[in-house]
Write a protein that holds these residues in place. Sequence first.
Motif, PDB file in Angstrom:
ATOM      1  N   HIS A   1       0.805  -1.218   0.000  1.00 54.04           N
ATOM      2  CA  HIS A   1       0.000   0.000   0.000  1.00 54.04           C
ATOM      3  C   HIS A   1       0.838   1.268   0.000  1.00 54.04           C
ATOM      4  O   HIS A   1       0.292   2.366   0.079  1.00 54.04           O
ATOM      5  CB  HIS A   1      -0.940   0.004   1.212  1.00 54.04           C
ATOM      6  CG  HIS A   1      -1.963  -1.094   1.149  1.00 54.04           C
ATOM      7  ND1 HIS A   1      -2.581  -1.593   2.281  1.00 54.04           N
ATOM      8  CD2 HIS A   1      -2.453  -1.782   0.098  1.00 54.04           C
ATOM      9  CE1 HIS A   1      -3.425  -2.549   1.916  1.00 54.04           C
ATOM     10  NE2 HIS A   1      -3.367  -2.685   0.603  1.00 54.04           N
TER      11      HIS A   1
ATOM     12  N   ARG B   1       2.794   4.221  -1.487  1.00 47.15           N
ATOM     13  CA  ARG B   1       2.746   4.929  -2.766  1.00 47.15           C
ATOM     14  C   ARG B   1       4.013   5.744  -2.942  1.00 47.15           C
ATOM     15  O   ARG B   1       4.451   6.444  -2.021  1.00 47.15           O
ATOM     16  CB  ARG B   1       1.524   5.843  -2.823  1.00 47.15           C
ATOM     17  CG  ARG B   1       1.375   6.564  -4.159  1.00 47.15           C
ATOM     18  CD  ARG B   1       0.089   7.367  -4.185  1.00 47.15           C
ATOM     19  NE  ARG B   1      -0.044   8.083  -5.446  1.00 47.15           N
ATOM     20  CZ  ARG B   1      -1.058   8.881  -5.749  1.00 47.15           C
ATOM     21  NH1 ARG B   1      -2.037   9.072  -4.832  1.00 47.15           N
ATOM     22  NH2 ARG B   1      -1.106   9.501  -6.908  1.00 47.15           N
TER      23      ARG B   1
ATOM     24  N   TYR C   1       6.066   8.741  -4.845  1.00 43.60           N
ATOM     25  CA  TYR C   1       5.898   9.993  -5.589  1.00 43.60           C
ATOM     26  C   TYR C   1       7.208  10.265  -6.317  1.00 43.60           C
ATOM     27  O   TYR C   1       8.132  10.873  -5.764  1.00 43.60           O
ATOM     28  CB  TYR C   1       5.536  11.136  -4.632  1.00 43.60           C
ATOM     29  CG  TYR C   1       4.210  10.916  -3.924  1.00 43.60           C
ATOM     30  CD1 TYR C   1       3.018  11.325  -4.522  1.00 43.60           C
ATOM     31  CD2 TYR C   1       4.175  10.299  -2.671  1.00 43.60           C
ATOM     32  CE1 TYR C   1       1.811  11.120  -3.869  1.00 43.60           C
ATOM     33  CE2 TYR C   1       2.972  10.090  -2.020  1.00 43.60           C
ATOM     34  CZ  TYR C   1       1.784  10.496  -2.626  1.00 43.60           C
ATOM     35  OH  TYR C   1       0.591  10.279  -1.993  1.00 43.60           O
TER      36      TYR C   1
ATOM     37  N   ASP D   1      11.456   8.474  -5.796  1.00 47.44           N
ATOM     38  CA  ASP D   1      10.798   9.177  -4.704  1.00 47.44           C
ATOM     39  C   ASP D   1      11.901   9.678  -3.774  1.00 47.44           C
ATOM     40  O   ASP D   1      12.506   8.907  -3.018  1.00 47.44           O
ATOM     41  CB  ASP D   1       9.837   8.233  -3.972  1.00 47.44           C
ATOM     42  CG  ASP D   1       8.977   8.959  -2.943  1.00 47.44           C
ATOM     43  OD1 ASP D   1       9.439   9.967  -2.395  1.00 47.44           O
ATOM     44  OD2 ASP D   1       7.856   8.487  -2.686  1.00 47.44           O
TER      45      ASP D   1
END
Length: 592
Positions: free
Chosen positions: A433, A435, A437, A478
């Motif tokens: 889960h 995420r 960026y 990220d």
Amino acid sequence: MIKIWNSIVGKLWATILLLVSFVLFIVTVLLLEFLDNFHTKQAEDSLRREAATIGKIIVDHDDETAMRLIIQDVLGDETNALIVDSNKDVLYSFHNGLNEERIERKILDEPNLFQSGQKDGKSVKEMILPSLREQDVMEKFLVLTYPYYETGNVKQSIVLYQSLDAVHRTTKSTTHIVFLSAFIAFVLTTFFAFFLSTRITSPLRGMKQAAFELSKGNFDTRLPVLQNDEIGQLATAFNQMGKQLKFQVELIKQEKGQLSSILTSMTDAVISFNSDYSILLHNPQAERILQKWYQAANDSNKILPPEIVHMLEHVITFAEEVEEELELNGQFYGVSISPLYSENSIRGAVAVFRDMTDQHKLDKLRSDFIANVSHELRTPISMLQGYSEAILDGVTSSEEERNEIMQIIHDESKRMSRLVTDLLDLARMESGHMRLYKSPVDVVHFLERIVNKFMQVARDANVSLTLHPVEEIEIVADEDRLEQVFTNLIDNAIRHTPDGGEVTICVEKGKDVIEIAVSDTGSGIPKEDLPYIFERFYKADKARTRGKGGTGLGLAIAKNIIDSHGGEISAELGPTHGTIFRCVLPIDQEEV
């Protein structure tokens, strides 16, 4: 020829032919016997009539010349005659052919010929006499004596003798006719036998060919029903059998396909054994297990582990289902073996193997996790409880001590907060889960910023922190997550490097990847602990983090972040001492 005798046509033809031949043989023998007796009887009657006629002629005619001419006309072509008196003296002789004197002498010398017991004195006898046509050849003759009385009651006898060859010739002619009839009957019997057998065997041959087609799997084969007799009914039954076979085979194929699909899709390994423990059937999952056993077995003929063989023996011997959990070649399996029955007897067994290795690892990780969390939380909780009780009990004597205790409580609460935060982050990462960026990141600027952040920490720890100069490299990643990784690595390296040590960050660029290495000159991690350092709460040396606030989750979180970027992280010992952590990241993250 052998093919005919092995067919129904040949056997039926031979049976009918033997039956007809046997009947014809019996009829021919009886008929020939009858004809022989009949012709002999006819010859005797003919001789009696001729003898009676000759006797009247002799009595009625005084002229010897006329009498001879008339008697010659009365006698048949094959019949000769003697007229003798009571003293056996020949009065007249009517003989055509050879050996006249020899024949007369033998007839007259026959004692029983003129002494017949019949009332009228007539007698018929078969005698062997010289041939009428050949010298020194004897033939069978039919001899008749017929007494009569001349004028003056002088007894005389007429002797007629006829060769039985004439009778035999008549019999032979009849025999030829009989044999000709038998031959015609043989031909007709053969014709009708083949005709009848063909009418029977032609449909049977069609059935045989159709049966061969069925054996090849062509279940659409059908027979024409041309008759309403047993053959036609058999053809109808055959067609129904073909339909039923096709239905049953299709049903078996469907069930086999379903079974194969079920076995293939099962996560458990399924193996079917014969009663002698040989393998009959297995699915792909079982194939992988068998390959492991084959590679581990020293004897290629004994690939089954002894534990499995023992369980099979118990199941087949006692007809009992067995369930156990075994460790085989470092793997944990839940094994369930059940007997297979064939009617009332056991024909084998089926075994289901469930790989429990991952579950064992998860159970161990779960227990270790609970133990580690409990261990990590116990210290701050104990400290919070102890110092808070000290405040409540009024143990502190000054404001300074009170503030010091409050600071300790604050630090421990922050430590507990970091632990909970790390646990939540790790759980979020492992569940997928997290995420990312992603954005372009200048690696040089990024590392310089992190080094500057830790420069004061390194000075306080008397550790040299160095970033080797590199060319400008840009990756897509990220940045916050990568900062979390390298913050953890550099912080660990500084904390575990003694005074005067060095921490170095190096960057190398490959074709599609970059490698960032963080090395220190500390005591290093034992070689046997290197494979486990990325597990949660794993600490190679529990003393290394004493009093330094470590949660034991930093490397596990770092590994998850690097893995989510499509990279790899590893640890190795330094050339002389210390530890080197290498992070390999793809340059273009969008392709990952």
